[in-house]
Each structure stands twice: as structure tokens, then as C-alpha cells.
Design a protein around this motif. Structure first.
Motif, mmCIF file in Angstrom:
data_model
loop_
_atom_site.group_PDB
_atom_site.id
_atom_site.type_symbol
_atom_site.label_atom_id
_atom_site.label_comp_id
_atom_site.label_asym_id
_atom_site.label_seq_id
_atom_site.Cartn_x
_atom_site.Cartn_y
_atom_site.Cartn_z
ATOM 1 N N LEU A 100 70.196 -43.021 27.957
ATOM 2 C CA LEU A 100 71.438 -43.685 28.353
ATOM 3 C C LEU A 100 71.570 -43.708 29.875
ATOM 4 C CD1 LEU A 100 74.095 -45.028 27.585
ATOM 5 C CD2 LEU A 100 75.097 -42.745 27.283
ATOM 6 N N ALA A 101 71.211 -42.622 30.531
ATOM 7 C CA ALA A 101 71.258 -42.596 31.996
ATOM 8 C C ALA A 101 70.323 -43.645 32.587
ATOM 9 C CB ALA A 101 70.882 -41.209 32.503
ATOM 10 N N LEU A 102 69.151 -43.805 31.989
ATOM 11 C CA LEU A 102 68.204 -44.810 32.489
ATOM 12 C C LEU A 102 68.760 -46.228 32.327
ATOM 13 C CD1 LEU A 102 64.894 -43.191 31.219
ATOM 14 C CD2 LEU A 102 65.500 -43.617 33.618
ATOM 15 N N GLU A 103 69.461 -46.476 31.228
ATOM 16 C CA GLU A 103 70.095 -47.787 31.054
ATOM 17 C C GLU A 103 71.109 -48.035 32.163
ATOM 18 O OE1 GLU A 103 71.869 -48.144 27.218
ATOM 19 O OE2 GLU A 103 70.000 -47.694 26.137
ATOM 20 N N ARG A 104 71.878 -47.021 32.488
ATOM 21 C CA ARG A 104 72.909 -47.181 33.508
ATOM 22 C C ARG A 104 72.304 -47.272 34.909
ATOM 23 N NH1 ARG A 104 77.482 -42.970 31.041
ATOM 24 N NH2 ARG A 104 77.819 -44.136 29.097
ATOM 25 N N ILE A 105 71.199 -46.569 35.130
ATOM 26 C CA ILE A 105 70.493 -46.700 36.415
ATOM 27 C C ILE A 105 69.999 -48.128 36.590
ATOM 28 C CG2 ILE A 105 68.415 -45.992 37.679
ATOM 29 C CD1 ILE A 105 68.847 -43.170 36.386
ATOM 30 N N GLU A 106 69.462 -48.699 35.504
ATOM 31 C CA GLU A 106 68.999 -50.094 35.570
ATOM 32 C C GLU A 106 70.175 -51.034 35.898
ATOM 33 O OE1 GLU A 106 66.129 -53.144 33.043
ATOM 34 O OE2 GLU A 106 67.160 -51.515 31.980
ATOM 35 N N GLN A 107 71.320 -50.786 35.298
ATOM 36 C CA GLN A 107 72.504 -51.608 35.603
ATOM 37 C C GLN A 107 72.899 -51.471 37.070
ATOM 38 O OE1 GLN A 107 75.867 -51.097 32.827
ATOM 39 N NE2 GLN A 107 74.410 -50.286 31.336
ATOM 40 N N GLN A 112 61.228 -30.970 30.540
ATOM 41 C CA GLN A 112 60.773 -32.163 29.814
ATOM 42 C C GLN A 112 61.716 -33.346 30.044
ATOM 43 O OE1 GLN A 112 60.625 -30.687 25.792
ATOM 44 N NE2 GLN A 112 58.891 -29.315 26.215
ATOM 45 N N MET A 113 63.019 -33.071 30.054
ATOM 46 C CA MET A 113 63.986 -34.137 30.300
ATOM 47 C C MET A 113 63.828 -34.700 31.705
ATOM 48 S SD MET A 113 67.575 -33.182 28.388
ATOM 49 C CE MET A 113 67.802 -31.604 29.208
ATOM 50 N N ALA A 114 63.583 -33.834 32.678
ATOM 51 C CA ALA A 114 63.392 -34.308 34.049
ATOM 52 C C ALA A 114 62.162 -35.198 34.140
ATOM 53 C CB ALA A 114 63.273 -33.127 35.002
ATOM 54 N N ARG A 115 61.114 -34.811 33.432
ATOM 55 C CA ARG A 115 59.883 -35.624 33.448
ATOM 56 C C ARG A 115 60.142 -36.988 32.817
ATOM 57 N NH1 ARG A 115 55.222 -34.764 36.412
ATOM 58 N NH2 ARG A 115 53.680 -36.245 35.643
ATOM 59 N N ALA A 116 60.846 -36.998 31.697
ATOM 60 C CA ALA A 116 61.163 -38.266 31.035
ATOM 61 C C ALA A 116 62.035 -39.148 31.931
ATOM 62 C CB ALA A 116 61.864 -37.999 29.708
ATOM 63 N N LEU A 117 62.983 -38.537 32.611
ATOM 64 C CA LEU A 117 63.846 -39.289 33.527
ATOM 65 C C LEU A 117 63.029 -39.882 34.666
ATOM 66 C CD1 LEU A 117 66.749 -40.073 34.400
ATOM 67 C CD2 LEU A 117 66.849 -37.872 35.613
ATOM 68 N N ALA A 118 62.137 -39.075 35.246
ATOM 69 C CA ALA A 118 61.312 -39.562 36.354
ATOM 70 C C ALA A 118 60.403 -40.705 35.912
ATOM 71 C CB ALA A 118 60.475 -38.414 36.907
ATOM 72 N N GLU A 119 59.783 -40.567 34.744
ATOM 73 C CA GLU A 119 58.895 -41.626 34.246
ATOM 74 C C GLU A 119 59.684 -42.901 33.978
ATOM 75 O OE1 GLU A 119 57.157 -39.675 30.920
ATOM 76 O OE2 GLU A 119 55.627 -38.624 32.133
ATOM 77 N N GLY A 120 60.900 -42.750 33.458
ATOM 78 C CA GLY A 120 61.740 -43.913 33.224
ATOM 79 C C GLY A 120 62.136 -44.601 34.518
ATOM 80 N N MET A 121 62.413 -43.833 35.551
ATOM 81 C CA MET A 121 62.781 -44.434 36.837
ATOM 82 C C MET A 121 61.587 -45.135 37.475
ATOM 83 S SD MET A 121 65.724 -42.082 38.576
ATOM 84 C CE MET A 121 64.840 -40.548 38.676
ATOM 85 N N LEU A 122 60.403 -44.606 37.263
ATOM 86 C CA LEU A 122 59.212 -45.316 37.746
ATOM 87 C C LEU A 122 59.103 -46.686 37.087
ATOM 88 C CD1 LEU A 122 56.300 -42.708 37.937
ATOM 89 C CD2 LEU A 122 57.432 -43.876 39.831
ATOM 90 N N ARG A 123 59.393 -46.748 35.792
ATOM 91 C CA ARG A 123 59.331 -48.049 35.094
ATOM 92 C C ARG A 123 60.380 -49.020 35.632
ATOM 93 N NH1 ARG A 123 58.447 -44.491 30.662
ATOM 94 N NH2 ARG A 123 60.642 -44.607 30.023
ATOM 95 N N LEU A 124 61.445 -48.475 36.228
ATOM 96 C CA LEU A 124 62.468 -49.323 36.846
ATOM 97 C C LEU A 124 62.142 -49.624 38.306
ATOM 98 C CD1 LEU A 124 65.664 -47.601 35.376
ATOM 99 C CD2 LEU A 124 64.571 -49.737 34.621
ATOM 100 N N HIS A 125 60.940 -49.208 38.730
ATOM 101 C CA HIS A 125 60.425 -49.490 40.078
ATOM 102 C C HIS A 125 61.165 -48.714 41.162
ATOM 103 C CE1 HIS A 125 58.067 -52.576 38.134
ATOM 104 N NE2 HIS A 125 59.174 -53.162 37.689
ATOM 105 N N LEU A 126 61.738 -47.574 40.782
ATOM 106 C CA LEU A 126 62.276 -46.667 41.784
ATOM 107 C C LEU A 126 61.140 -45.822 42.341
ATOM 108 C CD1 LEU A 126 65.625 -45.436 40.232
ATOM 109 C CD2 LEU A 126 65.365 -46.608 42.407
ATOM 110 N N GLU A 127 61.280 -45.426 43.590
ATOM 111 C CA GLU A 127 60.243 -44.631 44.246
ATOM 112 C C GLU A 127 60.468 -43.154 43.935
ATOM 113 O OE1 GLU A 127 58.579 -43.622 48.750
ATOM 114 O OE2 GLU A 127 59.866 -45.381 48.428
ATOM 115 N N VAL A 128 59.595 -42.611 43.100
ATOM 116 C CA VAL A 128 59.672 -41.206 42.690
ATOM 117 C C VAL A 128 58.302 -40.575 42.899
ATOM 118 C CG1 VAL A 128 60.097 -39.590 40.797
ATOM 119 C CG2 VAL A 128 61.439 -41.701 40.957
ATOM 120 N N ASP A 129 58.255 -39.455 43.608
ATOM 121 C CA ASP A 129 57.006 -38.724 43.800
ATOM 122 C C ASP A 129 56.804 -37.822 42.585
ATOM 123 O OD1 ASP A 129 54.870 -37.154 44.533
ATOM 124 O OD2 ASP A 129 55.664 -36.612 46.499
ATOM 125 N N MET A 130 55.954 -38.242 41.677
ATOM 126 C CA MET A 130 55.781 -37.495 40.435
ATOM 127 C C MET A 130 55.156 -36.126 40.660
ATOM 128 S SD MET A 130 57.200 -39.266 38.086
ATOM 129 C CE MET A 130 56.615 -38.424 36.619
#
Length: 339
Positions: free
Chosen positions: A327-334, A257-275
Motif C-alpha cells: 500500500l505504501a508503494l502504491e501511494r509513493i507512486e501516486q 524483509q519489509m525494508a528490502r521489499a520496500l526498497a525493491e518496490g521503489m527501484l521499480r518506481l525508478h527511485l534512486e535507492v542504494d541497495m
């Protein structure tokens, strides 16, 4: 700064229950077969997976390589899916230890086509003869993806028709069990040998097990000794392995579940993730200059592994706190803004 370690599920620390079990473990000399805790761990694993015997070893590379030594004659090939750990990350061990080679078949999302496996089997005197068919479930480099049971059964049938044994690299075997909503016995069914790792998602500090028929065990024991895998009073480690096997699987669904949430968050940051590849506890993303991106994240307190020039991997695990993914998603955005 709170460091968030997403490099691998191997970074977990032993739980208090594991440390207590290790401190209180009854031990003997396992090289003589006299460590009662190791013997209990091996019996437990064999019962859980429905195989006759198990052998405790220091690492998954050793369990895989002992399996290959059991199955292959010198000069034979093992058929494996593209990106397989035994090919990519066990540095030449197959050639050095078994005198064998490997034939790779295409495996979209880690799943080979059974007919492609059939076509890869060689019997000609002009080619290296096939000696083994190996699968990996979950498949690491494909994204932590699972091989469906129907495909597994079809490949096992191909092997049976060709008179070949099958081996499962199940380093993250229980992640596959959870993702497929099946049982350990069903996932292990039909394989001659199965390797499982205790020190990944299950959280033990050290160790893997090779599951096999009872009449393979004496030879496997000899190969373990040949490779320097005798660990004497190994019950101290096996005690943690027993806790890992009995308590570890229940935590894996949350990792997924955490991996899915991380992947969805990275998609919102416009990173290329194959869901489609986000099936268990791994997320792979395409980023320019992956090593530099990983270094920027490290400076921000997030540890990841660059896997190629433009590819990075994030792995969730039981030591992460609920707040670590946001928190990881915030830092990825930074990190993206710094770029």
C-alpha cells in the motif's frame, strides 16, 4: 485513510504483553536502587550482552553521553565514524557535558577503515589528545548498515594498542545482531561500554541501557543523576523493557524483509535507492525536493522523514501490517505522479 508511519521504529506502541507487564510491575524507588523490576532488567541485559553491569536511563542520548563522560577528560577527542549519532543528533552534548570534541573518520556504509582510525589517533601536545574510539552499529545515516565483526575486532585492536577504550552506540544493536547472524555477546565483546535502545525496533515505550564494567557503575549512576535521569518508580517502564529484550529481537528479521521489499518496490518506481545500504530496517532514497515529497506522501497517508534537501528515509517496524508495504508503494507512486 489508513496511515502508514515509516518515519522511525520509535513510533511503535507497547504490545499487550508489555502493557500487562507494566500494569503488574513490582516497583520501588530506583534512585535508591530499590526498584526490583529495574534491577531485573539491568541484570538481564548484562547477562545477554556479557558485560558486568547495566544502568537504565530514559534515552539513548543519555546513555551515550554518560559513556562519553565516563571515558573522556576535558579537552579530549572521541574518534567516530562520519554521520555518527553522537555527532549529528546529540546537539552539542559532548562539548557541553564532557568538554570534549570529536574527530570524524570516513566510513563508507558506516564502516571505518581500521587504519584510518589508527591515523586519527592524536598524542601530540599541539592537538586534542584522543580519549576514546566509538562505533555505531547499526549506522543510522549510512542507511541502517552493519559493521562486520572482523572490522569491529580490528578497530578494537587498534584501540587496545593505543591504550584507548571503545564505546558502541548500539541504538539498534539487535538489528545488527540479526543482520550479522551473531549473538549479543559476540557483538558486544571487546567494548568497554555499550549503549542499547529498548524503544526502537524492540518496541518498548521508553528507555535505554548503558552496559559497562561493574566498577564504572557508581560513577555512571552519579552522571545519570546529574543529568536528571533518576526516574523513581521506573519499574513500570522497565517491565516493558524486559518484554522488549526477551521478545523483541525475534521480530527484527521481518522488519528487515519489509525494508528490502520496500526498497525493491521503489527501484521499480525508478527511485534512486542504494541497495547495498539496505541491510536492516531502513531505506534511504534520493528524491528532488525531499521536504515537498514527504509532504505529498503525508497527504496520501504515508509518513516519512526528509533527511536532507534531496534525501528521504523510510523505517520499517513491528507495528506495520503485511499489507502496509504494498500500500505504501502504491501511494509513493501516486506522489511521484503528482510531482
Amino acid at each position: 485513510m489508513q496511515v502508514i508511519d515509516l518515519r522511525s521504529d520509535t513510533v511503535t506502541r507497547p504490545t499487550p504483553a508489555m502493557r500487562k507487564a507494566m500494569a503488574e510491575a513490582e516497583v520501588g524507588d530506583d534512585v535508591y536502587g530499590e526498584d526490583p523490576t529495574v534491577n531485573r532488567l539491568e541484570a538481564l541485559a548484562a547477562e545477554m550482552l556479557g558485560l558486568e553491569a547495566a544502568l537504565f536511563m530514559p534515552s539513548g542520548t543519555m546513555t551515550n553521553q554518560v559513556a562519553l563522560m565516563l571515558h573522556l577528560k576535558r579537552g579530549q577527542e572521541v574518534i567516530a565514524p562520519k554521520g555518527a549519532h553522537i555527532y549529528e543528533y546529540e546537539p552539542g552534548s559532548l562539548a557541553v557535558l564532557s568538554g570534549g570534541t570529536i574527530r570524524i573518520v570516513e566510513a563508507p556504509y558506516g564502516v571505518p577503515d581500521p587504519e584510518a582510525v589508527r591515523a586519527a589517533i592524536h598524542t601530540s601536545v599541539h592537538q586534542a589528545p584522543t580519549g576514546l574510539i566509538a562505533l555505531e552499529n547499526t549506522h543510522n545515516t549510512a542507511g541502517g548498515t552493519v559493521v562486520p565483526l572482523a572490522v569491529q575486532r580490528a578497530i578494537q585492536q587498534v584501540a587496545h594498542q593505543a591504550g584507548l577504550p571503545t564505546h558502541l552506540d548500539g541504538a539498534r544493536f539487535f538489528n545488527a545482531v540479526v543482520a550479522l547472524q551473531t549473538t549479543p555477546t559476540e557483538l558486544a565483546r571487546g567494548f568497554r561500554t555499550v549503549s542499547i535502545c529498548l524503544s526502537k525496533g524492540l518496541g518498548a515505550p521508553v528507555g535505554s541501557l548503558l552496559l559497562m564494567p561493574r566498577d564504572y557503575r557508581a560513577e555512571a549512576w552519579r552522571y545519570r543523576k546529574l543529568l536528571g535521569g533518576g526516574m523513581r518508580q521506573a519499574g513500570v517502564l522497565a517491565a516493558a523493557g524486559i518484554v522488549a529484550l526477551t521478545e523483541g529481537p525475534q521480530h527484527l528479521a521481518k522488519d528487515h524483509q519489509m525494508a528490502r521489499a520496500l526498497a525493491e518496490g521503489m527501484l521499480r518506481l525508478h527511485l534512486e535507492v542504494d541497495m547495498q545500504a539496505v541491510q536492516t530496517n531502513m531505506v534511504y532514497a534520493q528524491v528532488p525536493q525531499a521536504p515537498a515529497f514527504a509532504e505529498r506522501l503525508r497527504e496520501l497517508g504515508v509518513l516519512i522523514n526528509p533527511m536532507a534537501a534531496n534525501r528521504v528515509r523510510f523505517v520499517t517496524h513491528r507495528d506495520l501490517r503485511d499489507e502496509d508495504i504494498p500500500l505504501a508503494l502504491e501511494r509513493i507512486e501516486q506522489a511521484l505522479q503528482i510531482a
